[in-house]
Design a protein around this motif. Structure first.
Motif, PDB file in Angstrom:
ATOM      1  N   GLY A  34       0.821  -1.198   0.000  1.00  0.00           N
ATOM      2  CA  GLY A  34       0.000   0.000   0.000  1.00  0.00           C
ATOM      3  C   GLY A  34       0.859   1.254   0.000  1.00  0.00           C
ATOM      4  N   PRO A  35       0.190   2.425   0.017  1.00  0.00           N
ATOM      5  CA  PRO A  35      -1.265   2.581   0.146  1.00  0.00           C
ATOM      6  C   PRO A  35      -1.992   2.141  -1.122  1.00  0.00           C
ATOM      7  CG  PRO A  35      -0.211   4.708  -0.198  1.00  0.00           C
ATOM      8  CD  PRO A  35       0.901   3.723  -0.020  1.00  0.00           C
ATOM      9  N   ALA A  36      -3.145   1.496  -0.915  1.00  0.00           N
ATOM     10  CA  ALA A  36      -3.940   0.992  -2.025  1.00  0.00           C
ATOM     11  C   ALA A  36      -5.388   0.871  -1.574  1.00  0.00           C
ATOM     12  CB  ALA A  36      -3.413  -0.367  -2.488  1.00  0.00           C
ATOM     13  N   ALA A  37      -6.291   0.792  -2.547  1.00  0.00           N
ATOM     14  CA  ALA A  37      -7.705   0.541  -2.271  1.00  0.00           C
ATOM     15  C   ALA A  37      -8.134  -0.671  -3.092  1.00  0.00           C
ATOM     16  CB  ALA A  37      -8.558   1.761  -2.625  1.00  0.00           C
ATOM     17  N   ARG A  38      -8.953  -1.525  -2.495  1.00  0.00           N
ATOM     18  CA  ARG A  38      -9.398  -2.744  -3.182  1.00  0.00           C
ATOM     19  C   ARG A  38     -10.846  -2.618  -3.638  1.00  0.00           C
ATOM     20  NH1 ARG A  38      -5.089  -2.536   0.277  1.00  0.00           N
ATOM     21  NH2 ARG A  38      -3.723  -4.318  -0.031  1.00  0.00           N
ATOM     22  N   ASN A  39     -11.241  -3.548  -4.496  1.00  0.00           N
ATOM     23  CA  ASN A  39     -12.623  -3.564  -4.962  1.00  0.00           C
ATOM     24  C   ASN A  39     -13.523  -4.442  -4.102  1.00  0.00           C
ATOM     25  OD1 ASN A  39     -12.067  -1.935  -7.225  1.00  0.00           O
ATOM     26  ND2 ASN A  39     -11.348  -3.709  -8.393  1.00  0.00           N
ATOM     27  N   HIS A  40     -12.921  -5.295  -3.272  1.00  0.00           N
ATOM     28  CA  HIS A  40     -13.695  -6.257  -2.498  1.00  0.00           C
ATOM     29  C   HIS A  40     -13.202  -6.277  -1.046  1.00  0.00           C
ATOM     30  CE1 HIS A  40     -14.900  -7.583  -6.477  1.00  0.00           C
ATOM     31  NE2 HIS A  40     -13.634  -7.812  -6.784  1.00  0.00           N
ATOM     32  N   TYR A  41     -13.843  -7.097  -0.234  1.00  0.00           N
ATOM     33  CA  TYR A  41     -13.391  -7.309   1.143  1.00  0.00           C
ATOM     34  C   TYR A  41     -12.189  -8.259   1.135  1.00  0.00           C
ATOM     35  CZ  TYR A  41     -17.885  -5.388   2.679  1.00  0.00           C
ATOM     36  OH  TYR A  41     -18.969  -4.573   2.903  1.00  0.00           O
ATOM     37  N   ILE A  42     -11.161  -7.920   1.903  1.00  0.00           N
ATOM     38  CA  ILE A  42     -10.036  -8.842   2.096  1.00  0.00           C
ATOM     39  C   ILE A  42      -9.782  -8.968   3.597  1.00  0.00           C
ATOM     40  CG2 ILE A  42      -7.647  -9.414   1.590  1.00  0.00           C
ATOM     41  CD1 ILE A  42      -7.714  -7.694  -0.830  1.00  0.00           C
ATOM     42  N   PHE A  43      -9.835 -10.206   4.085  1.00  0.00           N
ATOM     43  CA  PHE A  43      -9.586 -10.453   5.505  1.00  0.00           C
ATOM     44  C   PHE A  43      -8.245 -11.159   5.666  1.00  0.00           C
ATOM     45  CE2 PHE A  43      -9.911 -13.232   9.285  1.00  0.00           C
ATOM     46  CZ  PHE A  43     -10.021 -12.234  10.245  1.00  0.00           C
TER      47      PHE A  43
END
Length: 282
Positions: A34-43
């Motif tokens: 990162g820094p980054a933004a995702r399209n989905h949930y990541i756990f």
């Protein structure tokens, strides 16, 4: 043994809950992403070691969290975040990226949010079973999509049950009951001419109150969810059948082809016919 396992899920035909990618890693000291933004949930679940999560809260303010073994952290769709392994005791973690129509409900039930992204387990046994399911996915990417989706459901079951707070279990039960009733009604009647009034009446609730608890739980209004559900079903039919556009529209609750095409374009940015040309399975 490699210090990184990584796999991408090959199938996008799962609507309620979809799997995107999953893996395991023994991080190098001070390894960061990162820094980054995702399209989905990541756990991410931390098996050993420690590190730092820097993540934007609901107001866009960056908050720092220390996350150690036995804990985990959720990355949310569209959220900007960075995570960094400790320089002396770096993380070993396993992760699962998922999404779908039920994803927001599951994450909320587990008590995680933009303001509270760190996972704490109330049951060590359930936590360990959750970790085993995550590692199973990481080590068995060659299994069939249905097999892997089955283990995604098991992971999410242990995730919810291990993290859900007593408060959520007590006060969320009646609300969750209504939401489950509403989702079931939509799943069974989306092809019919139903409205939000019909859904709230089925649940025996005032429309405005129903709209509020639905949005609080699912993250979108009942109308938005109904349209999204119908359009997702439409893409399945466009991809795997040779039905006409009019027949597909009718099958997902739009007897008027023009209305269906307009609604589809509002969601996907292109017409149903053009979407089919780009995505049709041979």
């Amino acid at each position: 043994m490699s210090d990184l396992l990584f796999s991408v899920f090959p199938n996008e035909n799962f609507v309620d809950l979809g799997l995107y990618q999953y893996g395991w890693e023994q991080c190098a000291p001070a390894h960061s992403f990162g820094p980054a933004a995702r399209n989905h949930y990541i756990f991410h679940y931390v098996i050993s070691g420690t590190g730092t999560l820097l993540a934007d809260d609901e107001h866009g303010n960056t908050t720092e969290w220390q996350v150690k073994s036995g804990q985990g952290f959720m990355l949310f769709p569209g959220q900007v975040n960075t995570y960094i392994a400790d320089s002396k005791l770096p993380w070993e973690y396993t992760w699962v990226e998922f999404d779908g129509l039920r994803a927001r409900e599951i994450v909320t039930t587990a008590g995680l949010s933009l303001n509270h992204p760190v996972y704490h387990a109330s049951s060590k046994e359930l936590r360990n079973q959750m970790m085993e399911e995550m590692l199973y996915l990481s080590h068995h990417p060659e299994e069939s999509p249905f097999h892997l989706i089955g283990h995604l459901y098991l992971f999410l079951d242990y995730f919810m049950r291990s993290a859900a707070t007593v408060h959520v279990k007590q006060n969320g039960s009646i609300r969750n009951f209504y939401i489950k009733e509403a989702l079931s009604f939509i799943e069974q009647n989306f092809q019919n001419d139903i409205s939000v009034e019909d859904i709230s009446a089925f649940c025996g609730l005032n429309r405005s109150y129903f709209g509020k608890i639905f949005h609080d739980t699912i993250g979108r209004s009942p109308q938005e969810f109904l349209i999204s559900y119908r359009m997702t079903k439409a893409t399945e039919l466009l991809k795997i059948t040779s039905l006409s556009i009019a027949d597909i529209g009718n099958a997902v609750g739009y007897p008027n082809q023009l209305h269906f095409s307009r609604a589809f374009k509002n969601v996907y940015g292109i017409s149903p016919r053009n979407w089919r040309n780009e995505n049709k399975l041979e």
